[in-house]
Enzyme design. Structure first.
Site, PDB file in Angstrom:
ATOM      1  NE  ARG A 116      49.547  66.763  59.917  1.00 18.05           N
ATOM      2  CZ  ARG A 116      50.848  66.655  60.288  1.00 18.05           C
ATOM      3  NH1 ARG A 116      51.114  65.525  61.076  1.00 18.05           N
ATOM      4  NH2 ARG A 116      51.503  67.487  59.924  1.00 18.05           N
TER       5      ARG A 116
ATOM      6  NE  ARG B 234      59.006  68.561  56.155  1.00 19.84           N
ATOM      7  CZ  ARG B 234      58.237  68.277  56.979  1.00 19.84           C
ATOM      8  NH1 ARG B 234      58.569  68.477  58.321  1.00 19.84           N
ATOM      9  NH2 ARG B 234      56.828  68.500  56.995  1.00 19.84           N
TER      10      ARG B 234
ATOM     11  CE  LYS C  33      52.425  69.891  64.178  1.00 21.00           C
ATOM     12  NZ  LYS C  33      53.195  69.076  63.210  1.00 21.00           N
TER      13      LYS C  33
ATOM     14  NE  ARG D  70      53.032  70.813  55.516  1.00 22.83           N
ATOM     15  CZ  ARG D  70      54.370  71.103  55.852  1.00 22.83           C
ATOM     16  NH1 ARG D  70      54.971  71.726  54.876  1.00 22.83           N
ATOM     17  NH2 ARG D  70      54.688  70.873  57.019  1.00 22.83           N
TER      18      ARG D  70
ATOM     19  NE  ARG E 106      59.947  72.370  58.098  1.00 23.78           N
ATOM     20  CZ  ARG E 106      58.652  72.225  58.758  1.00 23.78           C
ATOM     21  NH1 ARG E 106      58.825  71.874  60.121  1.00 23.78           N
ATOM     22  NH2 ARG E 106      57.694  71.963  58.043  1.00 23.78           N
TER      23      ARG E 106
HETATM   24  P1  AMP Z   1      54.868  66.628  59.424  1.00 30.50           P
HETATM   25  O1  AMP Z   1      56.448  66.231  59.611  1.00 30.50           O
HETATM   26  O2  AMP Z   1      54.333  66.342  61.017  1.00 30.50           O
HETATM   27  O3  AMP Z   1      54.600  68.057  59.283  1.00 30.50           O
HETATM   28  O4  AMP Z   1      54.048  65.825  58.556  1.00 30.50           O
HETATM   29  C1  AMP Z   1      54.405  65.721  57.139  1.00 30.50           C
HETATM   30  C2  AMP Z   1      53.106  65.413  56.212  1.00 30.50           C
HETATM   31  O5  AMP Z   1      53.134  64.064  56.687  1.00 30.50           O
HETATM   32  C3  AMP Z   1      51.786  65.925  56.596  1.00 30.50           C
HETATM   33  O6  AMP Z   1      51.726  67.281  55.910  1.00 30.50           O
HETATM   34  C4  AMP Z   1      50.825  64.859  56.014  1.00 30.50           C
HETATM   35  O7  AMP Z   1      50.787  64.806  54.689  1.00 30.50           O
HETATM   36  C5  AMP Z   1      51.727  63.546  56.641  1.00 30.50           C
HETATM   37  N1  AMP Z   1      51.194  63.361  57.688  1.00 30.50           N
HETATM   38  C6  AMP Z   1      52.059  63.300  58.969  1.00 30.50           C
HETATM   39  N2  AMP Z   1      51.149  62.747  59.948  1.00 30.50           N
HETATM   40  C7  AMP Z   1      50.107  62.380  59.749  1.00 30.50           C
HETATM   41  C8  AMP Z   1      48.897  62.068  60.041  1.00 30.50           C
HETATM   42  N3  AMP Z   1      48.730  61.807  61.568  1.00 30.50           N
HETATM   43  N4  AMP Z   1      47.761  61.749  59.379  1.00 30.50           N
HETATM   44  C9  AMP Z   1      47.932  61.995  58.161  1.00 30.50           C
HETATM   45  N5  AMP Z   1      49.037  62.580  57.387  1.00 30.50           N
HETATM   46  C10 AMP Z   1      49.963  62.790  58.183  1.00 30.50           C
END
Ligand code: AMP
Length: 192
Positions: free
Chosen positions: A88, A133, A13, A144, A127
């Site tokens: 989320r 990361r 995404k 996750r 990745r």
């Molecule tokens: P992402 O880059 O979208 O995969 O986000 C990485 C991590 O950031 C996630 O696994 C969560 O721990 C945290 N995170 C990102 N967006 C949110 C959100 N909207 N609500 C809560 N945690 C978030």
């Protein structure tokens, strides 16, 4: 265009949202990136969030709502946005609706990228090597995915109930997936 992109970790995404910027001319807002940048800057919020994201858990809704409200108040979102990683949880989806209703700019489209879990593990392992990361370690990825199934999958149902969701297949190469998204946006826009 006010678009929400949904999908499990590793569904692509973020990649698709970044590619859509050129196509749609609106900014890509990734809450994961906002959190990673805050952690890199060493802010109090960033460091607190890093301890949570490194476990694969979600940052509390109230922190995320404040963060997204601040981001959506900037001028560059006047013509819309592509939201990636927010909402989320259903609580976040509801608070986003309240925020956007106040601005008379509701979400117009939600796209869910469906992917096979096997493919996810493979993509995330790649990745982890490329981007380093800290939340891409295998144990964290499994958590996750669990968190996604429990807390984020219901967000797709929420948008489905509001008649805004389209699911697309996330397999194939990235340009193919982009074309799928663009055709959904075109078809839906012409039927509005
Ligand atoms: P992402 O880059 O979208 O995969 O986000 C990485 C991590 O950031 C996630 O696994 C969560 O721990 C945290 N995170 C990102 N967006 C949110 C959100 N909207 N609500 C809560 N945690 C978030």
């Amino acid at each position: 265009m006010r678009l929400v992109i949904l999908g499990p970790p590793g569904s692509g995404k973020g990649t698709q949202a970044a590619m859509l910027v050129d196509e749609l001319g609106v900014p890509h807002i990734s809450t994961g990136s906002l959190l990673r940048n805050a952690a890199k800057r060493g802010t109090e919020l960033g460091l607190k969030a890093k301890a949570i994201t490194d476990k694969g858990e979600l940052v509390p809704d109230d922190i995320m709502s404040d963060m997204i409200e601040e981001r959506l108040s900037r001028e560059d979102v006047a013509n819309g946005f592509i939201l990636d990683g927010y909402p989320r949880t259903v609580t976040q989806a509801k608070s986003l609706d309240v925020m956007l209703e106040r601005l008379h700019k509701p979400v117009q489209e939600a796209i869910h990228i469906d992917v096979d879990p096997e493919l996810i593990i493979e993509r995330i392992a790649k990745r982890a090597l490329e981007e380093g990361r800290s939340d891409d370690a295998e144990e964290t990825v499994r958590n996750r995915m669990r968190v996604y199934a429990e807390q984020t999958a219901p967000v797709a149902d929420y948008y489905e109930d509001h008649g805004l969701l389209t699911r697309i297949l996330g397999d194939g190469d990235i340009d193919e997936i982009l074309q799928r998204i663009l055709s959904v946006l075109k078809v839906n826009a012409s039927s509005d």
